[in-house]
Design a protein around this motif. Structure first.
Motif, PDB file in Angstrom:
ATOM      1  N   GLN A 128     -31.515  -2.358 -28.216  1.00 30.76           N
ATOM      2  CA  GLN A 128     -32.765  -2.931 -28.706  1.00 30.76           C
ATOM      3  C   GLN A 128     -32.746  -4.463 -28.744  1.00 30.76           C
ATOM      4  OE1 GLN A 128     -35.638  -0.876 -29.528  1.00 30.76           O
ATOM      5  NE2 GLN A 128     -34.271   0.286 -28.213  1.00 30.76           N
ATOM      6  N   ASP A 129     -31.612  -5.078 -28.434  1.00 30.23           N
ATOM      7  CA  ASP A 129     -31.563  -6.526 -28.265  1.00 30.23           C
ATOM      8  C   ASP A 129     -31.783  -6.814 -26.786  1.00 30.23           C
ATOM      9  OD1 ASP A 129     -31.011  -7.247 -30.929  1.00 30.23           O
ATOM     10  OD2 ASP A 129     -28.915  -6.692 -30.666  1.00 30.23           O
ATOM     11  N   PHE A 130     -32.776  -7.651 -26.468  1.00 34.36           N
ATOM     12  CA  PHE A 130     -33.149  -7.888 -25.060  1.00 34.36           C
ATOM     13  C   PHE A 130     -33.425  -6.533 -24.393  1.00 34.36           C
ATOM     14  CE2 PHE A 130     -30.462 -11.443 -26.236  1.00 34.36           C
ATOM     15  CZ  PHE A 130     -31.055 -12.545 -25.638  1.00 34.36           C
ATOM     16  N   PHE A 131     -34.243  -5.706 -25.028  1.00 28.69           N
ATOM     17  CA  PHE A 131     -34.297  -4.322 -24.545  1.00 28.69           C
ATOM     18  C   PHE A 131     -35.065  -4.191 -23.229  1.00 28.69           C
ATOM     19  CE2 PHE A 131     -38.008  -4.099 -27.470  1.00 28.69           C
ATOM     20  CZ  PHE A 131     -38.936  -3.355 -26.744  1.00 28.69           C
ATOM     21  N   PRO A 132     -34.632  -3.244 -22.371  1.00 30.19           N
ATOM     22  CA  PRO A 132     -35.167  -3.106 -21.009  1.00 30.19           C
ATOM     23  C   PRO A 132     -36.505  -2.378 -20.967  1.00 30.19           C
ATOM     24  CG  PRO A 132     -33.414  -1.525 -21.351  1.00 30.19           C
ATOM     25  CD  PRO A 132     -33.469  -2.350 -22.596  1.00 30.19           C
ATOM     26  N   ALA A 133     -37.534  -3.032 -21.463  1.00 26.47           N
ATOM     27  CA  ALA A 133     -38.873  -2.442 -21.493  1.00 26.47           C
ATOM     28  C   ALA A 133     -39.402  -2.232 -20.081  1.00 26.47           C
ATOM     29  CB  ALA A 133     -39.818  -3.365 -22.268  1.00 26.47           C
ATOM     30  N   ILE A 134     -40.123  -1.149 -19.896  1.00 34.02           N
ATOM     31  CA  ILE A 134     -40.750  -0.868 -18.611  1.00 34.02           C
ATOM     32  C   ILE A 134     -42.174  -1.412 -18.622  1.00 34.02           C
ATOM     33  CG2 ILE A 134     -41.395   0.902 -16.947  1.00 34.02           C
ATOM     34  CD1 ILE A 134     -38.336   0.512 -17.453  1.00 34.02           C
ATOM     35  N   MET A 135     -42.461  -2.294 -17.656  1.00 36.01           N
ATOM     36  CA  MET A 135     -43.763  -2.954 -17.522  1.00 36.01           C
ATOM     37  C   MET A 135     -44.311  -2.706 -16.119  1.00 36.01           C
ATOM     38  SD  MET A 135     -42.629  -6.690 -19.057  1.00 36.01           S
ATOM     39  CE  MET A 135     -41.583  -6.824 -20.506  1.00 36.01           C
ATOM     40  N   PRO A 136     -45.607  -2.909 -15.898  1.00 37.90           N
ATOM     41  CA  PRO A 136     -46.154  -2.759 -14.550  1.00 37.90           C
ATOM     42  C   PRO A 136     -45.553  -3.775 -13.583  1.00 37.90           C
ATOM     43  CG  PRO A 136     -47.912  -2.710 -16.185  1.00 37.90           C
ATOM     44  CD  PRO A 136     -46.668  -3.137 -16.900  1.00 37.90           C
ATOM     45  N   LYS A 137     -45.315  -3.340 -12.388  1.00 39.17           N
ATOM     46  CA  LYS A 137     -44.701  -4.173 -11.352  1.00 39.17           C
ATOM     47  C   LYS A 137     -45.469  -5.468 -11.134  1.00 39.17           C
ATOM     48  CE  LYS A 137     -43.812  -4.156  -6.352  1.00 39.17           C
ATOM     49  NZ  LYS A 137     -43.981  -3.377  -5.091  1.00 39.17           N
ATOM     50  N   GLU A 138     -46.795  -5.374 -11.091  1.00 33.88           N
ATOM     51  CA  GLU A 138     -47.605  -6.558 -10.762  1.00 33.88           C
ATOM     52  C   GLU A 138     -47.528  -7.617 -11.859  1.00 33.88           C
ATOM     53  OE1 GLU A 138     -50.384  -3.281 -12.333  1.00 33.88           O
ATOM     54  OE2 GLU A 138     -48.659  -3.470 -10.972  1.00 33.88           O
ATOM     55  N   ILE A 139     -47.352  -7.205 -13.108  1.00 28.41           N
ATOM     56  CA  ILE A 139     -47.227  -8.167 -14.203  1.00 28.41           C
ATOM     57  C   ILE A 139     -45.900  -8.912 -14.102  1.00 28.41           C
ATOM     58  CG2 ILE A 139     -46.868  -8.314 -16.712  1.00 28.41           C
ATOM     59  CD1 ILE A 139     -49.110  -6.309 -17.037  1.00 28.41           C
ATOM     60  N   ILE A 140     -44.863  -8.203 -13.735  1.00 24.23           N
ATOM     61  CA  ILE A 140     -43.558  -8.842 -13.544  1.00 24.23           C
ATOM     62  C   ILE A 140     -43.604  -9.810 -12.363  1.00 24.23           C
ATOM     63  CG2 ILE A 140     -41.187  -8.363 -12.813  1.00 24.23           C
ATOM     64  CD1 ILE A 140     -41.348  -5.855 -14.580  1.00 24.23           C
ATOM     65  N   GLU A 141     -44.213  -9.393 -11.287  1.00 25.54           N
ATOM     66  CA  GLU A 141     -44.312 -10.277 -10.113  1.00 25.54           C
ATOM     67  C   GLU A 141     -45.137 -11.517 -10.428  1.00 25.54           C
ATOM     68  OE1 GLU A 141     -43.903  -6.929  -6.558  1.00 25.54           O
ATOM     69  OE2 GLU A 141     -45.890  -7.631  -7.168  1.00 25.54           O
ATOM     70  N   ASP A 142     -46.189 -11.349 -11.211  1.00 24.06           N
ATOM     71  CA  ASP A 142     -47.046 -12.484 -11.581  1.00 24.06           C
ATOM     72  C   ASP A 142     -46.312 -13.478 -12.472  1.00 24.06           C
ATOM     73  OD1 ASP A 142     -49.632 -13.828 -11.659  1.00 24.06           O
ATOM     74  OD2 ASP A 142     -49.704 -13.216 -13.760  1.00 24.06           O
ATOM     75  N   GLY A 186     -33.422 -11.687 -27.898  1.00 28.28           N
ATOM     76  CA  GLY A 186     -32.921 -10.694 -28.833  1.00 28.28           C
ATOM     77  C   GLY A 186     -33.482 -10.901 -30.222  1.00 28.28           C
ATOM     78  N   ASP A 187     -34.536 -11.712 -30.341  1.00 29.67           N
ATOM     79  CA  ASP A 187     -35.156 -12.015 -31.627  1.00 29.67           C
ATOM     80  C   ASP A 187     -35.602 -10.721 -32.320  1.00 29.67           C
ATOM     81  OD1 ASP A 187     -36.567 -13.773 -33.608  1.00 29.67           O
ATOM     82  OD2 ASP A 187     -38.316 -12.787 -32.740  1.00 29.67           O
ATOM     83  N   ALA A 188     -35.172 -10.562 -33.586  1.00 29.83           N
ATOM     84  CA  ALA A 188     -35.438  -9.313 -34.312  1.00 29.83           C
ATOM     85  C   ALA A 188     -36.924  -9.078 -34.517  1.00 29.83           C
ATOM     86  CB  ALA A 188     -34.707  -9.331 -35.648  1.00 29.83           C
ATOM     87  N   LEU A 189     -37.686 -10.129 -34.842  1.00 25.22           N
ATOM     88  CA  LEU A 189     -39.116  -9.941 -35.078  1.00 25.22           C
ATOM     89  C   LEU A 189     -39.851  -9.585 -33.787  1.00 25.22           C
ATOM     90  CD1 LEU A 189     -39.867 -12.775 -37.647  1.00 25.22           C
ATOM     91  CD2 LEU A 189     -40.056 -10.317 -38.018  1.00 25.22           C
ATOM     92  N   THR A 190     -39.398 -10.142 -32.666  1.00 23.84           N
ATOM     93  CA  THR A 190     -39.973  -9.739 -31.382  1.00 23.84           C
ATOM     94  C   THR A 190     -39.793  -8.244 -31.186  1.00 23.84           C
ATOM     95  OG1 THR A 190     -39.610 -11.886 -30.339  1.00 23.84           O
ATOM     96  CG2 THR A 190     -39.764  -9.984 -28.880  1.00 23.84           C
ATOM     97  N   ARG A 191     -38.588  -7.769 -31.434  1.00 22.09           N
ATOM     98  CA  ARG A 191     -38.304  -6.340 -31.266  1.00 22.09           C
ATOM     99  C   ARG A 191     -39.127  -5.483 -32.213  1.00 22.09           C
ATOM    100  NH1 ARG A 191     -32.658  -6.098 -32.174  1.00 22.09           N
ATOM    101  NH2 ARG A 191     -33.198  -6.361 -34.371  1.00 22.09           N
ATOM    102  N   ASP A 192     -39.234  -5.902 -33.480  1.00 20.68           N
ATOM    103  CA  ASP A 192     -39.924  -5.084 -34.485  1.00 20.68           C
ATOM    104  C   ASP A 192     -41.402  -4.888 -34.145  1.00 20.68           C
ATOM    105  OD1 ASP A 192     -37.580  -4.866 -35.875  1.00 20.68           O
ATOM    106  OD2 ASP A 192     -38.025  -6.485 -37.267  1.00 20.68           O
ATOM    107  N   VAL A 193     -42.007  -5.873 -33.493  1.00 19.15           N
ATOM    108  CA  VAL A 193     -43.395  -5.739 -33.052  1.00 19.15           C
ATOM    109  C   VAL A 193     -43.459  -5.009 -31.714  1.00 19.15           C
ATOM    110  CG1 VAL A 193     -45.485  -6.980 -32.344  1.00 19.15           C
ATOM    111  CG2 VAL A 193     -44.141  -7.808 -34.304  1.00 19.15           C
ATOM    112  N   ALA A 194     -42.583  -5.395 -30.794  1.00  9.75           N
ATOM    113  CA  ALA A 194     -42.698  -4.941 -29.407  1.00  9.75           C
ATOM    114  C   ALA A 194     -42.331  -3.480 -29.201  1.00  9.75           C
ATOM    115  CB  ALA A 194     -41.833  -5.828 -28.502  1.00  9.75           C
TER     116      ALA A 194
END
Length: 529
Positions: free
Chosen positions: A172-186, A61-69
């Protein structure tokens, strides 16, 4: 000159004027087109006070992570300018009559930064990982089950209906970003190794302790509706974003003044007037949350509610905030636990318990509590100057009341370590971030320092969550906040604290909002200086 020659002369002048205007307009148009072309190749250099802990937003939930991400990743649901949940990667959302099933129809043709089209399998993998890694999802959605219906449809099944379900998915804290399946599996049980999303900017490089570099994603498929908070149109009008780690406030100010930085995310309060009065910059304030005195309700003197009520009655919040910030321009003032801009949940209930400055009432409550001059440990830190300043003023006010307050001050790391230990302190200065929904307000949680473990508060939070309508939930929230201020008193709120941001006056379209949104940099352009 005869009449015919005069007529020819006048016509010649008119013709020359028309040609001149035409050439001037063509020239202006060419200049405008050139300027637009130059602006689309511009870069924005942003000074931030530290570097993100990670860009794996499921895990922090880091604020700077969120502000960039937020520039890299998108979510099924997001927040509009009124902090209300609206679709983003979901084209539409349908809720069943019993409130237990949500069907998300995905937007088709959305591209990940690696060129792959986003489909339901990616959403499923992302949401399941978020459920496992996010503390918010673990606490509130541990019984939720996601499944795919087809390539563009995802279904969420709940054991019990939740009024705040969409708010949680837009959080936006620990936000549920959508990423490619293969990156999550890796990634497995580790952090993701690649930062790939669907946002208007894509990850390029991260030079540790120096900068994070993002670049415009040319194949971004944006929503064409009007920009609205984190929703609507998101257009990358600059080519590159560089987020530079700049911890020293003087270095940050100098870099802004010399042109090394275009935007500063956090100006020191001491530099506020200097930047505000400089015509080369625009200055913005965004409230991240509130400043508070939190009571240790788990053990010690303040497990007695009358002790909490006594301190709350005694404190003069007006003097505390003005003494810490020196200017009323630098803080907000009010009793609402939720930001006033969060239109669904802002409440003035219990405001009679705010800023009482009533020493006679406080002394009576201390007598009823049986207080006899026992030492009270007030914990604070010097790393955040206003934390320390507030602690000093609180100590003075309570000592004048006849209480025996001992101020213990540490660096931030030691402060946090001791704050987590209920044996170490009685009262502590604490900033509490604004959430988008009451159920995620950490100061009301039994496992957060202060340990708000109260049957009525827990019951009201559950009633809010299970309400059939927003109006019903709001009534319960008003009841909870009123009870907290006037009876239970889990903490004493003093006011809202801003982050001061500055940008060159040549930058247009900058949208600055309070937490949890802050400063998204899409739809922002750079004009020629």
């Amino acid at each position: 000159m005869n009449g015919r020659n005069i007529l020819i002369f006048i016509m010649a002048i008119i013709l020359l004027s028309i040609l001149g205007c035409s050439q001037s307009n063509d020239s202006t148009k060419e200049n405008d087109e050139t300027q637009v072309a130059e602006n689309t190749d511009a870069e924005l250099k942003i000074a931030i006070t530290s570097q993100p802990t990670t860009l794996d937003v499921h895990t922090t939930g880091d604020a700077l992570t969120r502000d960039v991400a937020i520039h890299i990743y998108e979510t099924l649901i997001t927040l509009n300018a009124d902090y209300q949940p609206v679709p983003m990667l979901a084209e539409s959302v349908e809720k069943s009559e019993d409130g237990k099933t949500y069907t998300f129809k995905l937007r088709e043709g959305v591209q990940f930064h690696n060129g792959k089209e986003m489909k339901a399998e990616d959403v499923l993998a992302s949401m399941n990982r978020w459920k496992e890694r996010s503390t918010i999802a673990q606490e509130h959605l541990h019984d939720a089950a996601f499944e795919t219906q087809d390539d563009y449809t995802v279904v969420l099944q709940l054991q019990n209906p939740r009024l705040d379900l969409l708010d949680l998915l837009a959080g936006q804290d620990f936000f549920p970003a959508i990423m490619p399946k293969e990156i999550i599996e890796d990634a497995g049980d580790d952090f993701v190794k690649e930062y790939v999303g669907t946002g208007p900017f894509q990850f390029v490089d991260w030079l540790q302790d120096q900068y994070v570099h993002l670049a415009r994603f040319d194949d971004y498929t944006f929503d064409d509706s009007p920009a609205d908070g984190l929703a609507g149109k998101k257009e990358a009008l600059v080519k590159d974003l560089y987020f530079y780690k700049t911890q020293d406030p003087s270095t940050l100010l100098t870099g802004l003044q010399t042109g090394e930085f275009d935007i500063a995310y956090s100006i020191a309060f001491d530099h506020y007037d200097q930047v505000k009065n400089d015509p080369n910059f625009n200055v913005y304030s965004a409230y991240f949350g509130t400043m508070n005195l939190v009571y240790n309700k788990k053990e010690g003197l303040f497990s007695d509610v009358k002790m909490r009520q006594a301190v709350n009655a005694a404190l003069n919040a007006s003097d505390i905030m003005l003494g810490a910030f020196a200017s009323e321009e630098l803080y907000g003032f009010g009793s609402s636990y939720m930001n006033e801009k969060v239109v669904n949940w802002y409440s003035e209930a219990g405001q009679e318990g705010f800023n009482q400055n009533n020493t006679e009432k406080a002394k009576q409550l201390l007598e009823e509590a049986g207080y006899n001059g026992e030492e009270i440990t007030l914990l604070s830190n010097r790393d955040i100057p206003y934390h320390y300043d507030i602690a000093v003023i609180v100590q003075e006010q309570l000592n004048q009341l006849g209480m025996n307050v001992n101020l213990e001050v540490f660096d931030w790391a030691a402060h946090i370590e001791r704050r987590d230990d209920p044996d170490y302190w009685d009262i502590v200065t604490a900033g509490i971030n604004y959430p988008a929904v009451p159920s995620t307000l950490v100061s009301l949680a039994p496992n957060w320092p202060g340990w708000t473990d109260d049957t009525k508060i827990a019951g009201l939070l559950e009633e809010i969550i299970s309400s059939d309508s927003l109006s019903e939930g709001k009534e319960k929230w008003d009841e909870l906040q009123g009870y907290a201020w006037t009876e239970y008193v889990p903490f004493t709120q003093f006011g809202s604290v801003p982050i001061i941001m500055a940008a060159k006056s040549s930058i247009e379209g900058l949208q600055v909002m309070d937490r949890p949104i802050m400063m998204p940099l899409w739809n922002t352009k750079v004009n020629e200086e």
